[in-house]
Design a protein around this motif. Sequence first.
Motif, PDB file in Angstrom:
ATOM      1  N   PRO A   1      72.359 -13.191 -29.231  1.00 34.79           N
ATOM      2  CA  PRO A   1      70.911 -12.247 -29.498  1.00 34.79           C
ATOM      3  C   PRO A   1      72.042 -11.658 -30.896  1.00 34.79           C
ATOM      4  CG  PRO A   1      71.467 -11.630 -27.528  1.00 34.79           C
ATOM      5  CD  PRO A   1      72.032 -13.486 -27.607  1.00 34.79           C
ATOM      6  N   ALA A   2      73.323 -12.394 -30.801  1.00 33.84           N
ATOM      7  CA  ALA A   2      74.430 -11.944 -32.294  1.00 33.84           C
ATOM      8  C   ALA A   2      74.079 -12.886 -33.589  1.00 33.84           C
ATOM      9  CB  ALA A   2      75.736 -12.371 -32.084  1.00 33.84           C
ATOM     10  N   GLN A   3      72.963 -13.874 -33.307  1.00 35.71           N
ATOM     11  CA  GLN A   3      72.740 -14.602 -34.132  1.00 35.71           C
ATOM     12  C   GLN A   3      71.858 -14.745 -34.529  1.00 35.71           C
ATOM     13  OE1 GLN A   3      73.359 -18.643 -32.211  1.00 35.71           O
ATOM     14  NE2 GLN A   3      75.251 -18.756 -32.943  1.00 35.71           N
ATOM     15  N   VAL A   4      71.159 -14.057 -33.654  1.00 34.61           N
ATOM     16  CA  VAL A   4      69.057 -13.289 -34.490  1.00 34.61           C
ATOM     17  C   VAL A   4      69.430 -12.699 -35.258  1.00 34.61           C
ATOM     18  CG1 VAL A   4      66.762 -12.925 -33.374  1.00 34.61           C
ATOM     19  CG2 VAL A   4      68.526 -14.289 -32.399  1.00 34.61           C
ATOM     20  N   LEU A   5      70.465 -11.845 -34.451  1.00 34.71           N
ATOM     21  CA  LEU A   5      70.793 -10.618 -35.494  1.00 34.71           C
ATOM     22  C   LEU A   5      71.490 -10.854 -36.656  1.00 34.71           C
ATOM     23  CD1 LEU A   5      71.427  -7.993 -33.448  1.00 34.71           C
ATOM     24  CD2 LEU A   5      69.301  -8.392 -34.161  1.00 34.71           C
TER      25      LEU A   5
ATOM     26  N   GLN B   1      63.079 -12.451 -25.413  1.00 32.17           N
ATOM     27  CA  GLN B   1      63.479 -13.575 -24.293  1.00 32.17           C
ATOM     28  C   GLN B   1      65.060 -14.217 -24.686  1.00 32.17           C
ATOM     29  OE1 GLN B   1      60.780 -16.710 -24.033  1.00 32.17           O
ATOM     30  NE2 GLN B   1      59.599 -15.525 -22.323  1.00 32.17           N
ATOM     31  N   LEU B   2      65.085 -13.863 -26.172  1.00 30.35           N
ATOM     32  CA  LEU B   2      66.675 -13.964 -27.253  1.00 30.35           C
ATOM     33  C   LEU B   2      67.099 -12.976 -26.708  1.00 30.35           C
ATOM     34  CD1 LEU B   2      65.210 -15.891 -29.704  1.00 30.35           C
ATOM     35  CD2 LEU B   2      66.340 -16.869 -27.724  1.00 30.35           C
ATOM     36  N   GLY B   3      67.193 -11.844 -25.830  1.00 25.17           N
ATOM     37  CA  GLY B   3      68.441 -10.808 -25.475  1.00 25.17           C
ATOM     38  C   GLY B   3      68.164  -9.723 -26.513  1.00 25.17           C
ATOM     39  N   ILE B   4      66.660 -10.246 -27.343  1.00 23.89           N
ATOM     40  CA  ILE B   4      66.775  -8.770 -28.086  1.00 23.89           C
ATOM     41  C   ILE B   4      65.859  -7.309 -28.361  1.00 23.89           C
ATOM     42  CG2 ILE B   4      65.862  -7.850 -30.845  1.00 23.89           C
ATOM     43  CD1 ILE B   4      68.809 -10.137 -30.511  1.00 23.89           C
ATOM     44  N   GLU B   5      66.554  -6.119 -28.136  1.00 21.97           N
ATOM     45  CA  GLU B   5      65.740  -5.275 -27.979  1.00 21.97           C
ATOM     46  C   GLU B   5      64.388  -4.612 -28.541  1.00 21.97           C
ATOM     47  OE1 GLU B   5      66.417   0.042 -26.755  1.00 21.97           O
ATOM     48  OE2 GLU B   5      67.435  -2.246 -27.936  1.00 21.97           O
ATOM     49  N   VAL B   6      62.871  -5.076 -28.521  1.00 21.55           N
ATOM     50  CA  VAL B   6      62.242  -4.435 -29.008  1.00 21.55           C
ATOM     51  C   VAL B   6      61.439  -3.291 -28.650  1.00 21.55           C
ATOM     52  CG1 VAL B   6      59.836  -5.087 -30.172  1.00 21.55           C
ATOM     53  CG2 VAL B   6      61.489  -6.916 -29.248  1.00 21.55           C
ATOM     54  N   ARG B   7      61.593  -2.161 -29.300  1.00 24.82           N
ATOM     55  CA  ARG B   7      61.154  -0.803 -29.941  1.00 24.82           C
ATOM     56  C   ARG B   7      60.040  -0.350 -30.103  1.00 24.82           C
ATOM     57  NH1 ARG B   7      67.239   2.364 -30.842  1.00 24.82           N
ATOM     58  NH2 ARG B   7      68.706   0.421 -30.680  1.00 24.82           N
ATOM     59  N   SER B   8      59.366   0.749 -29.532  1.00 15.65           N
ATOM     60  CA  SER B   8      57.873   1.149 -30.186  1.00 15.65           C
ATOM     61  C   SER B   8      58.073   2.634 -30.735  1.00 15.65           C
ATOM     62  CB  SER B   8      57.325   1.090 -28.779  1.00 15.65           C
ATOM     63  OG  SER B   8      57.806   1.582 -27.774  1.00 15.65           O
TER      64      SER B   8
ATOM     65  N   TRP C   1      74.906 -10.918 -21.562  1.00 12.93           N
ATOM     66  CA  TRP C   1      73.028 -11.638 -21.655  1.00 12.93           C
ATOM     67  C   TRP C   1      72.885 -12.292 -21.383  1.00 12.93           C
ATOM     68  CZ3 TRP C   1      70.892  -8.911 -25.437  1.00 12.93           C
ATOM     69  CH2 TRP C   1      71.882  -8.043 -26.235  1.00 12.93           C
ATOM     70  N   GLN C   2      73.120 -13.641 -20.357  1.00 17.86           N
ATOM     71  CA  GLN C   2      72.285 -14.196 -19.523  1.00 17.86           C
ATOM     72  C   GLN C   2      71.399 -13.557 -18.402  1.00 17.86           C
ATOM     73  OE1 GLN C   2      75.304 -16.979 -18.113  1.00 17.86           O
ATOM     74  NE2 GLN C   2      74.804 -18.722 -20.096  1.00 17.86           N
ATOM     75  N   ALA C   3      72.214 -12.338 -17.764  1.00 15.56           N
ATOM     76  CA  ALA C   3      71.547 -11.720 -16.805  1.00 15.56           C
ATOM     77  C   ALA C   3      70.119 -11.032 -17.586  1.00 15.56           C
ATOM     78  CB  ALA C   3      72.641 -10.946 -16.820  1.00 15.56           C
ATOM     79  N   ALA C   4      70.421 -10.398 -19.264  1.00 11.90           N
ATOM     80  CA  ALA C   4      68.749  -9.747 -19.620  1.00 11.90           C
ATOM     81  C   ALA C   4      68.162 -10.894 -20.460  1.00 11.90           C
ATOM     82  CB  ALA C   4      69.951  -8.874 -20.440  1.00 11.90           C
ATOM     83  N   ALA C   5      69.094 -11.712 -20.377  1.00 13.37           N
ATOM     84  CA  ALA C   5      68.011 -12.461 -21.548  1.00 13.37           C
ATOM     85  C   ALA C   5      67.422 -13.815 -21.043  1.00 13.37           C
ATOM     86  CB  ALA C   5      68.235 -13.150 -22.575  1.00 13.37           C
TER      87      ALA C   5
END
Length: 270
Positions: free
Chosen positions: A201-205, A262-269, A181-185
């Motif tokens: 990310p787990a805590q956000v979800l 930035q927090l590692g959450i995938e945002v989709r369209s 997650w550090q690498a991605a976010a």
Amino acid sequence: MRISGDRFSTIVFRTGAIAHKDKIVNSESPYLIIIACSRRKLFDTNLLPAIERYDGPTFRLLRRFLRDQPSAPLDIYILSAKFGLIPSDYPIPDYDEKMTRDRSRQLQPEVIAKLKHILNAKPYQQLCICLGRDYFLALDKYDMLIKSGLIVRIATGSLGKKLSSLHDWLYGKPPELSRCWQAAAGPGKASIKGIEVVLTPAQVLDVARQALAEGKGKPGCYQAWYVLVGDQRVSPKWVVSLLTGLPVSDFHSIAARRMLIQLGIEVRSE
């Protein structure tokens, strides 16, 4: 403002406060926490200890901490709309009863009497209170029970703020991200309107799942971009509002998407 371990209202009833970074795991004196029950529960027809029955993000964090630090001197009490103030190992059935302001006031005499007994039983070093406004009514006049030498920390703000603050209180530091997650976010930090969020990310979800279970806000109010929480599509602005406590009208959807990415959450369209 920074949403991490210092989002507490702190009341010190002693001379020479304990440093904020003192860790529970390094303490020889017991710590006490009072948390609200959660609407989300583990379904099981048998009685389960309250710490296992309730399954909101706060309880997942506490169970993880207890697995990591099984010998930590921490006593957990849960304020339940149905059962009042109960220890974490108290066996309870699956049920559905929402805490209201009237119910909280009704419970207040019983809760205060129970808290007095709890505080007299051990020389607690710190008391952490993590409750919503309606629940807090049941603790009215609790300060009259606090003895000299006890530090009281009250987690305030949105669910995301409370969760991050609780993590810092338990571990003595903000949440750490795994390498992937550090690498991605990046460092796992994001800010909006001067508010900095430090969550995995787990805590956000987990925050989003809890809010969905409680029916908060309008999660389905989005146009093209969304976040997938379980199998449900939710608005990025709705998630950011949960994390920061800001109304969705206070920031643009682009800023919300940027924060979540930035927090590692995938945002989709669509």
